[in-house]
Design an enzyme around this catalytic site. Structure first.
Site, PDB file in Angstrom:
ATOM      1  CG  ASP A  30      -1.981   1.004   1.139  1.00 17.40           C
ATOM      2  OD1 ASP A  30      -3.351   0.607   1.147  1.00 17.40           O
ATOM      3  OD2 ASP A  30      -1.690   2.169   1.176  1.00 17.40           O
ATOM      4  CG  ASN A  87     -12.083  -1.082   4.129  1.00 24.68           C
ATOM      5  OD1 ASN A  87     -12.430  -1.620   5.209  1.00 24.68           O
ATOM      6  ND2 ASN A  87     -11.062  -0.441   3.954  1.00 24.68           N
ATOM      7  N   GLY A  93     -15.814   2.435   4.251  1.00 27.73           N
ATOM      8  CA  GLY A  93     -14.641   3.171   4.115  1.00 27.73           C
ATOM      9  C   GLY A  93     -13.824   2.872   2.634  1.00 27.73           C
ATOM     10  CD  GLN A  94     -14.775  -0.726  -2.185  1.00 28.45           C
ATOM     11  OE1 GLN A  94     -16.068  -0.976  -1.765  1.00 28.45           O
ATOM     12  NE2 GLN A  94     -14.184  -1.218  -3.297  1.00 28.45           N
ATOM     13  CB  SER A  95     -10.817   5.362  -0.828  1.00 35.51           C
ATOM     14  OG  SER A  95      -9.604   4.484  -0.778  1.00 35.51           O
ATOM     15  CG  HIS A 100      -8.635  -3.126  -1.982  1.00 37.03           C
ATOM     16  ND1 HIS A 100      -9.658  -2.452  -2.684  1.00 37.03           N
ATOM     17  CD2 HIS A 100      -8.222  -2.578  -0.815  1.00 37.03           C
ATOM     18  CE1 HIS A 100      -9.918  -1.255  -2.193  1.00 37.03           C
ATOM     19  NE2 HIS A 100      -9.274  -1.475  -0.991  1.00 37.03           N
ATOM     20  CG  LEU A 101      -8.782  -9.683   0.432  1.00 40.87           C
ATOM     21  CD1 LEU A 101      -8.272 -11.242   0.732  1.00 40.87           C
ATOM     22  CD2 LEU A 101     -10.156  -9.398   0.966  1.00 40.87           C
ATOM     23  CG  HIS A 102      -6.883  -3.001   3.450  1.00 47.00           C
ATOM     24  ND1 HIS A 102      -6.236  -1.853   3.161  1.00 47.00           N
ATOM     25  CD2 HIS A 102      -8.016  -3.006   2.944  1.00 47.00           C
ATOM     26  CE1 HIS A 102      -6.949  -1.032   2.477  1.00 47.00           C
ATOM     27  NE2 HIS A 102      -8.289  -1.485   2.355  1.00 47.00           N
TER      28      HIS A 102
END
Ligand code: AMP
Length: 114
Positions: A30, A87, A93-95, A100-102
């Site tokens: 990230d 998210n 809180g998805q931007s 995607h997985l954090h």
């Protein structure tokens, strides 16, 4: 979705610090890490979020989660523990509108998340 930043990373149009890649998934650091280790794991198939996944994508979702554990082992997070989170949408809180997985690790994670 291929117009999103992650679609461009999959297409090789913008650079990323890739830590793992196979035919179906990619994992890269990230750009604004929220933990000492913060990696994003994405499918190469463009999906907006897990909500966008259909029955045909069940295997892909498993591969995504499996790749996240692979990355955690690769980056030495497995023994101490880590967090996998995705998210979804505005309240989630998805931007970036690309699934995607954090994978976050290297520090203690609080609960509940903010
Ligand atoms: P989310 O808010 O869950 O949609 O997460 C999007 C994540 O993508 C954030 O943690 C951003 O820091 C990260 N991000 C945005 N652009 C890039 C990029 N070009 N390379 C790597 N990570 C990115």
């Amino acid at each position: 979705m291929s117009e999103t930043i992650f679609g461009k990373i999959v297409a090789g149009e913008i650079p990323a610090k890739i830590v793992y890649e196979d035919d179906d998934v990619m994992a890269f650091h990230d750009v604004a890490p929220q933990a000492p280790t913060h990696v994003l794991v994405i499918p190469k198939k463009p999906l907006r979020s897990v909500l966008d996944a259909g029955e045909d994508d069940v295997l892909l979702l498993g591969k995504l989660m499996y790749a996240a554990t692979h990355v955690a082992r690769l980056l030495d997070l497995a023994d101490a523990g880590f967090r996998i989170v995705t998210n979804i949408g505005s309240d989630g809180g998805q931007s970036v509108d690309y699934l995607h997985l954090h994978v976050l690790g290297g520090r203690h994670m609080g609960w509940p998340p903010g």
